[in-house]
Design a protein around this motif. Structure first.
Motif, PDB file in Angstrom:
ATOM      1  N   TRP A 286      12.439  -3.787   5.417  1.00 16.37           N
ATOM      2  CA  TRP A 286      12.836  -3.627   4.018  1.00 16.37           C
ATOM      3  C   TRP A 286      12.560  -2.214   3.510  1.00 16.37           C
ATOM      4  O   TRP A 286      13.193  -1.768   2.553  1.00 16.37           O
ATOM      5  CB  TRP A 286      12.144  -4.675   3.161  1.00 16.37           C
ATOM      6  N   THR A 287      11.635  -1.490   4.149  1.00 20.68           N
ATOM      7  CA  THR A 287      11.482  -0.068   3.825  1.00 20.68           C
ATOM      8  C   THR A 287      12.730   0.695   4.230  1.00 20.68           C
ATOM      9  O   THR A 287      13.209   1.568   3.497  1.00 20.68           O
ATOM     10  CB  THR A 287      10.251   0.516   4.529  1.00 20.68           C
ATOM     11  N   TRP A 288      13.270   0.370   5.401  1.00 17.07           N
ATOM     12  CA  TRP A 288      14.516   0.991   5.846  1.00 17.07           C
ATOM     13  C   TRP A 288      15.672   0.595   4.937  1.00 17.07           C
ATOM     14  O   TRP A 288      16.556   1.413   4.646  1.00 17.07           O
ATOM     15  CB  TRP A 288      14.806   0.582   7.286  1.00 17.07           C
ATOM     16  N   MET A 289      15.677  -0.640   4.460  1.00 13.77           N
ATOM     17  CA  MET A 289      16.768  -1.127   3.622  1.00 13.77           C
ATOM     18  C   MET A 289      16.711  -0.524   2.223  1.00 13.77           C
ATOM     19  O   MET A 289      17.713   0.001   1.724  1.00 13.77           O
ATOM     20  CB  MET A 289      16.704  -2.659   3.529  1.00 13.77           C
ATOM     21  N   TRP A 290      15.541  -0.602   1.573  1.00 14.10           N
ATOM     22  CA  TRP A 290      15.452  -0.269   0.155  1.00 14.10           C
ATOM     23  C   TRP A 290      14.385   0.771  -0.162  1.00 14.10           C
ATOM     24  O   TRP A 290      14.032   0.936  -1.326  1.00 14.10           O
ATOM     25  CB  TRP A 290      15.174  -1.541  -0.652  1.00 14.10           C
ATOM     26  N   GLY A 291      13.856   1.462   0.817  1.00 14.34           N
ATOM     27  CA  GLY A 291      12.900   2.519   0.547  1.00 14.34           C
ATOM     28  C   GLY A 291      11.533   2.004   0.127  1.00 14.34           C
ATOM     29  O   GLY A 291      11.061   0.961   0.605  1.00 14.34           O
ATOM     30  N   LEU A 292      10.880   2.733  -0.785  1.00 14.68           N
ATOM     31  CA  LEU A 292       9.519   2.405  -1.194  1.00 14.68           C
ATOM     32  C   LEU A 292       9.446   1.030  -1.836  1.00 14.68           C
ATOM     33  O   LEU A 292       8.509   0.261  -1.582  1.00 14.68           O
ATOM     34  CB  LEU A 292       9.001   3.472  -2.170  1.00 14.68           C
ATOM     35  N   PHE A 293      10.429   0.690  -2.655  1.00 16.64           N
ATOM     36  CA  PHE A 293      10.436  -0.635  -3.257  1.00 16.64           C
ATOM     37  C   PHE A 293      10.562  -1.719  -2.195  1.00 16.64           C
ATOM     38  O   PHE A 293       9.946  -2.784  -2.299  1.00 16.64           O
ATOM     39  CB  PHE A 293      11.586  -0.746  -4.258  1.00 16.64           C
ATOM     40  N   GLY A 294      11.334  -1.469  -1.156  1.00 21.14           N
ATOM     41  CA  GLY A 294      11.459  -2.430  -0.070  1.00 21.14           C
ATOM     42  C   GLY A 294      10.165  -2.650   0.668  1.00 21.14           C
ATOM     43  O   GLY A 294       9.880  -3.774   1.119  1.00 21.14           O
ATOM     44  N   ALA A 295       9.341  -1.595   0.803  1.00 21.59           N
ATOM     45  CA  ALA A 295       8.042  -1.759   1.455  1.00 21.59           C
ATOM     46  C   ALA A 295       7.157  -2.719   0.682  1.00 21.59           C
ATOM     47  O   ALA A 295       6.390  -3.493   1.267  1.00 21.59           O
ATOM     48  CB  ALA A 295       7.357  -0.398   1.590  1.00 21.59           C
ATOM     49  N   PHE A 296       7.260  -2.687  -0.642  1.00 22.74           N
ATOM     50  CA  PHE A 296       6.458  -3.596  -1.473  1.00 22.74           C
ATOM     51  C   PHE A 296       7.025  -5.011  -1.483  1.00 22.74           C
ATOM     52  O   PHE A 296       6.284  -5.993  -1.368  1.00 22.74           O
ATOM     53  CB  PHE A 296       6.391  -3.060  -2.903  1.00 22.74           C
ATOM     54  N   ILE A 297       8.346  -5.142  -1.597  1.00 23.80           N
ATOM     55  CA  ILE A 297       8.961  -6.456  -1.787  1.00 23.80           C
ATOM     56  C   ILE A 297       9.236  -7.162  -0.466  1.00 23.80           C
ATOM     57  O   ILE A 297       9.605  -8.347  -0.457  1.00 23.80           O
ATOM     58  CB  ILE A 297      10.287  -6.306  -2.584  1.00 23.80           C
ATOM     59  N   GLY A 298       9.042  -6.469   0.677  1.00 24.88           N
ATOM     60  CA  GLY A 298       9.392  -7.058   1.960  1.00 24.88           C
ATOM     61  C   GLY A 298       8.646  -8.340   2.269  1.00 24.88           C
ATOM     62  O   GLY A 298       9.237  -9.347   2.682  1.00 24.88           O
ATOM     63  N   VAL A 299       7.334  -8.347   2.068  1.00 23.64           N
ATOM     64  CA  VAL A 299       6.540  -9.548   2.348  1.00 23.64           C
ATOM     65  C   VAL A 299       6.889 -10.684   1.394  1.00 23.64           C
ATOM     66  O   VAL A 299       7.060 -11.831   1.842  1.00 23.64           O
ATOM     67  CB  VAL A 299       5.034  -9.216   2.315  1.00 23.64           C
ATOM     68  N   PRO A 300       7.013 -10.465   0.069  1.00 26.90           N
ATOM     69  CA  PRO A 300       7.475 -11.561  -0.792  1.00 26.90           C
ATOM     70  C   PRO A 300       8.830 -12.134  -0.387  1.00 26.90           C
ATOM     71  O   PRO A 300       9.033 -13.351  -0.469  1.00 26.90           O
ATOM     72  CB  PRO A 300       7.529 -10.913  -2.179  1.00 26.90           C
ATOM     73  N   ILE A 301       9.765 -11.292   0.055  1.00 23.36           N
ATOM     74  CA  ILE A 301      11.059 -11.807   0.504  1.00 23.36           C
ATOM     75  C   ILE A 301      10.876 -12.705   1.720  1.00 23.36           C
ATOM     76  O   ILE A 301      11.485 -13.787   1.831  1.00 23.36           O
ATOM     77  CB  ILE A 301      12.026 -10.651   0.812  1.00 23.36           C
ATOM     78  N   THR A 302      10.018 -12.289   2.649  1.00 23.23           N
ATOM     79  CA  THR A 302       9.735 -13.115   3.824  1.00 23.23           C
ATOM     80  C   THR A 302       9.094 -14.438   3.426  1.00 23.23           C
ATOM     81  O   THR A 302       9.441 -15.497   3.971  1.00 23.23           O
ATOM     82  CB  THR A 302       8.817 -12.348   4.788  1.00 23.23           C
TER      83      THR A 302
END
Length: 355
Positions: free
Chosen positions: A306-322
């Protein structure tokens, strides 16, 4: 003559291929339309966190007044967090800029020493990496943060509209969909929201503990900017794996420049990593229990993906999405195996125990 037994196998393979292509198509859409889907994901996450407050308030107050109070609470929390983080990072950047010549000299000596011992890559790195590059990178990150005002305005609009329509959407799902799909969506949404709230509560407490401990270690060792390192550790702890690692690397390099001793820098690095390991690998799993347990491999993969997908925000939201995906998968027998496979590695499979 066609073998009838091969028909189900061909149908299963076709369904598998169609599912894989659908996943690829969804990921491509999420990547290409980041400006559309990222604010929606952020808004849904915030709605899940604050909905209990909105629900309680609108039972006692008019809905719009309750919504205004909730939005004020969100804005205050957001500005308090961003102000503290901006203070910590800006102080560190100013300190690095003030000591730029000394840090650059130390880096040049280290690069020459490595080249003298046959590590040629140090010289190649020195051509592309120096203190000016680091300062420019930090300043560009700060500039990108300033350009996210539009993003948060869009998120705020989505949050307002979403909070007003939670009950309406729930009633429409019950009316328009079948019993099983409605149950999966409603119960999955409730379970996901509950796990989001627990995740953020535990992550916040662990971040506070990490920041306070890093502050104490930096102050005890005589490292300058101890409060700032604590604030940075607090903020970065919201990003699993990557955040804690960065929060230990920066103070280590600063300690190397301040003390001009690799032994002192190594001691600071070791102490900070012990803190991160104890809190992240021992305390937090025992506080959260199995409710938030996800395979460490999947956690790391989700952060990078999700960091690759959406940058810094993706790094934060990646685990909640999982967490959301695994929670929804657990609501239906046909996808329960996905939740069991990628969830808590120590938990016994429910399907096996049921059988």
């Amino acid at each position: 003559m066609t073998d009838q037994s091969s028909v189900p196998h061909a149908s299963a393979r076709l369904s598998t291929y169609a599912g894989i292509m659908a996943v690829i198509a969804v990921c491509a859409a999420l990547y290409l339309a980041t400006s559309v889907f990222a604010p929606v994901a952020c808004a849904l996450f915030i709605i899940a966190l604050v909905w209990p407050i909105q629900d309680r308030l609108q039972h006692r107050l008019p809905q719009l007044l309750a919504l205004a109070l909730v939005m004020c609470l969100i804005v205050v929390a957001f500005f308090a967090f961003t102000s503290i983080v901006a203070w910590g990072f800006s102080r560190v950047v100013r300190a690095i800029v003030a000591e730029a010549p000394r840090f650059q000299s130390l880096y040049d000596h280290a690069a020459l020493w490595l080249e003298g011992h046959g590590i040629v890559i140090a010289g190649m790195w020195a051509e592309h990496f120096n203190l000016r590059w680091l300062i420019g990178t930090l300043q560009s990150v700060t500039g990108r943060v300033n350009t996210t005002i539009t993003f948060w305005l869009v998120v705020a609009v989505y949050v307002i509209l979403g909070l007003l329509e939670v009950r309406t959407i729930e009633s429409k799902i019950r009316t328009l969909m079948g019993v099983v799909p409605a149950r999966v969506l409603i119960e999955g949404s409730r379970a996901t929201a509950e796990r989001f709230r627990r995740y953020m509560m535990i992550r916040t407490w662990m971040s506070i503990a990490t920041g306070a401990t890093v502050w104490a270690i930096a102050a005890f060792s005589g490292l300058a900017l101890a409060p700032e390192w604590g604030v940075i550790a607090f903020a970065l702890n919201y990003i699993p794996f990557i955040g804690p690692f960065i929060a230990t690397v920066f103070p280590t390099f600063y300690a190397l420049g301040q003390f001009e001793s690799w032994q002192a820098a190594l001691l600071v690095f070791a102490c900070l990593n012990v803190v991160q390991f104890v809190i992240g690998s021992y305390v937090e799993p025992r506080v959260s229990g199995s409710a938030l347990a996800v395979s460490p491999f999947i956690v790391l993969l989700s952060v990078f993906f999700w960091t690759w997908m959406w940058g810094l925000f993706g790094a934060f939201i990646g685990v909640p999405i999982t967490i959301a995906i695994l929670t929804f998968c657990a609501q239906h027998p046909s996808t329960l195996w996905i939740s069991e496979l990628l969830g808590d590695p120590d938990a016994p499979p429910k399907s096996a125990s049921a059988a």
